[in-house]
Design a protein around this motif. Sequence first.
Motif, PDB file in Angstrom:
ATOM      1  N   VAL A  73       0.863  -1.176   0.000  1.00 50.49           N
ATOM      2  CA  VAL A  73       0.000   0.000   0.000  1.00 50.49           C
ATOM      3  C   VAL A  73       0.897   1.223   0.000  1.00 50.49           C
ATOM      4  N   VAL A  74       0.571   2.195  -0.834  1.00 47.49           N
ATOM      5  CA  VAL A  74       1.302   3.459  -0.878  1.00 47.49           C
ATOM      6  C   VAL A  74       0.650   4.412   0.117  1.00 47.49           C
ATOM      7  N   LEU A  75       1.446   4.906   1.065  1.00 40.91           N
ATOM      8  CA  LEU A  75       0.922   5.822   2.076  1.00 40.91           C
ATOM      9  C   LEU A  75       1.003   7.271   1.636  1.00 40.91           C
ATOM     10  N   SER A  76       2.114   7.631   0.975  1.00 39.92           N
ATOM     11  CA  SER A  76       2.274   9.005   0.497  1.00 39.92           C
ATOM     12  C   SER A  76       3.117   8.976  -0.766  1.00 39.92           C
ATOM     13  N   GLY A  77       2.966  10.015  -1.572  1.00 43.12           N
ATOM     14  CA  GLY A  77       3.668  10.065  -2.839  1.00 43.12           C
ATOM     15  C   GLY A  77       3.025   9.128  -3.844  1.00 43.12           C
ATOM     16  N   ALA A  78       3.804   8.702  -4.828  1.00 49.29           N
ATOM     17  CA  ALA A  78       3.330   7.775  -5.853  1.00 49.29           C
ATOM     18  C   ALA A  78       4.482   6.859  -6.252  1.00 49.29           C
ATOM     19  N   LEU A  79       4.146   5.616  -6.525  1.00 47.85           N
ATOM     20  CA  LEU A  79       5.131   4.633  -6.980  1.00 47.85           C
ATOM     21  C   LEU A  79       4.643   4.013  -8.276  1.00 47.85           C
ATOM     22  N   VAL A  80       5.582   3.578  -9.092  1.00 50.67           N
ATOM     23  CA  VAL A  80       5.261   2.854 -10.314  1.00 50.67           C
ATOM     24  C   VAL A  80       5.700   1.414 -10.113  1.00 50.67           C
ATOM     25  N   GLU A  81       4.778   0.479 -10.349  1.00 51.16           N
ATOM     26  CA  GLU A  81       5.129  -0.934 -10.350  1.00 51.16           C
ATOM     27  C   GLU A  81       5.273  -1.365 -11.804  1.00 51.16           C
ATOM     28  N   GLU A  82       6.452  -1.878 -12.147  1.00 49.27           N
ATOM     29  CA  GLU A  82       6.703  -2.362 -13.502  1.00 49.27           C
ATOM     30  C   GLU A  82       6.796  -3.880 -13.486  1.00 49.27           C
ATOM     31  N   THR A  83       6.107  -4.505 -14.435  1.00 54.87           N
ATOM     32  CA  THR A  83       6.177  -5.946 -14.623  1.00 54.87           C
ATOM     33  C   THR A  83       6.621  -6.207 -16.058  1.00 54.87           C
ATOM     34  N   VAL A  84       7.056  -7.416 -16.331  1.00 52.36           N
ATOM     35  CA  VAL A  84       7.496  -7.791 -17.670  1.00 52.36           C
ATOM     36  C   VAL A  84       6.576  -8.893 -18.171  1.00 52.36           C
ATOM     37  N   ALA A  85       6.022  -8.671 -19.358  1.00 50.93           N
ATOM     38  CA  ALA A  85       5.173  -9.679 -19.986  1.00 50.93           C
ATOM     39  C   ALA A  85       5.469  -9.675 -21.481  1.00 50.93           C
ATOM     40  N   GLY A  86       5.725 -10.836 -22.033  1.00 47.88           N
ATOM     41  CA  GLY A  86       6.006 -10.930 -23.460  1.00 47.88           C
ATOM     42  C   GLY A  86       7.210 -10.114 -23.880  1.00 47.88           C
ATOM     43  N   GLY A  87       8.190  -9.980 -22.991  1.00 53.54           N
ATOM     44  CA  GLY A  87       9.394  -9.240 -23.308  1.00 53.54           C
ATOM     45  C   GLY A  87       9.253  -7.730 -23.206  1.00 53.54           C
ATOM     46  N   GLU A  88       8.073  -7.268 -22.785  1.00 53.83           N
ATOM     47  CA  GLU A  88       7.840  -5.829 -22.662  1.00 53.83           C
ATOM     48  C   GLU A  88       7.582  -5.448 -21.215  1.00 53.83           C
ATOM     49  N   SER A  89       8.102  -4.290 -20.829  1.00 57.13           N
ATOM     50  CA  SER A  89       7.883  -3.763 -19.479  1.00 57.13           C
ATOM     51  C   SER A  89       6.601  -2.942 -19.476  1.00 57.13           C
ATOM     52  N   ARG A  90       5.773  -3.184 -18.481  1.00 61.77           N
ATOM     53  CA  ARG A  90       4.511  -2.445 -18.329  1.00 61.77           C
ATOM     54  C   ARG A  90       4.472  -1.832 -16.944  1.00 61.77           C
ATOM     55  N   GLY A  91       4.047  -0.581 -16.876  1.00 66.56           N
ATOM     56  CA  GLY A  91       4.021   0.113 -15.600  1.00 66.56           C
ATOM     57  C   GLY A  91       2.627   0.515 -15.182  1.00 66.56           C
ATOM     58  N   ALA A  92       2.386   0.487 -13.886  1.00 68.52           N
ATOM     59  CA  ALA A  92       1.130   0.955 -13.305  1.00 68.52           C
ATOM     60  C   ALA A  92       1.477   1.918 -12.175  1.00 68.52           C
ATOM     61  N   VAL A  93       0.880   3.096 -12.200  1.00 69.96           N
ATOM     62  CA  VAL A  93       1.122   4.105 -11.173  1.00 69.96           C
ATOM     63  C   VAL A  93       0.179   3.849 -10.006  1.00 69.96           C
ATOM     64  N   LEU A  94       0.741   3.821  -8.800  1.00 71.23           N
ATOM     65  CA  LEU A  94      -0.058   3.683  -7.584  1.00 71.23           C
ATOM     66  C   LEU A  94       0.168   4.935  -6.740  1.00 71.23           C
ATOM     67  N   VAL A  95      -0.896   5.663  -6.492  1.00 71.53           N
ATOM     68  CA  VAL A  95      -0.818   6.891  -5.702  1.00 71.53           C
ATOM     69  C   VAL A  95      -1.196   6.594  -4.257  1.00 71.53           C
ATOM     70  N   ALA A  96      -1.012   7.591  -3.383  1.00 71.59           N
ATOM     71  CA  ALA A  96      -1.338   7.412  -1.961  1.00 71.59           C
ATOM     72  C   ALA A  96      -2.742   6.834  -1.807  1.00 71.59           C
ATOM     73  N   GLY A  97      -2.832   5.777  -1.006  1.00 74.40           N
ATOM     74  CA  GLY A  97      -4.098   5.103  -0.766  1.00 74.40           C
ATOM     75  C   GLY A  97      -4.306   3.876  -1.639  1.00 74.40           C
ATOM     76  N   ALA A  98      -3.542   3.766  -2.719  1.00 75.17           N
ATOM     77  CA  ALA A  98      -3.675   2.624  -3.625  1.00 75.17           C
ATOM     78  C   ALA A  98      -2.801   1.473  -3.153  1.00 75.17           C
TER      79      ALA A  98
END
Length: 154
Positions: A73-98
């Motif tokens: 859980v992100v408490l403050s600020g924002a983080l990006v979680e990057e995963t790799v699928a099919g040789g490509e990196s994909r990112g999802a932004v998680l902001v405070a509360g997410a």
Amino acid sequence: MTFSGTARPDLLAIAGRYAADPDRWPVRPRFDPVDRWYARIAERPDHEAWLLTWLPGQETELHDHGGSAGAFVVLSGALVEETVAGGESRGAVLVAGAGRRFGTHHIHRIVNRGGDPAISVHVYAPALRSMTRYHLDARGGLRVAEVARAGVAW
């Protein structure tokens, strides 16, 4: 601890409870200008919890959790979680509360791409015993860079 035959705890809900009660943390968050800071804030029979801080630009390498499931859980600020699928990196932004939960075979990296410091709480079950770090090869495949052991590498 193994979860076969029993219900796995809701790690995202557990992370949310730790995030909501900072007065019970045994340490206060600190920020390290060189690397992300982390401290274990709880160790229970069915999980462990960690507090992490991230200055802008700080990140992890691609890694797994050695067979542990997890959530954060992100408490403050924002983080990006990057995963790799099919040789490509994909990112999802998680902001405070997410938050995000993941299974035992999840490989990701977390990065603070924002301009503000970030704080997050991470929960794992069973407790972390190892983490494998990966590099992407020229074709987008994952190759093992290092296997880090609890008590040795962190």
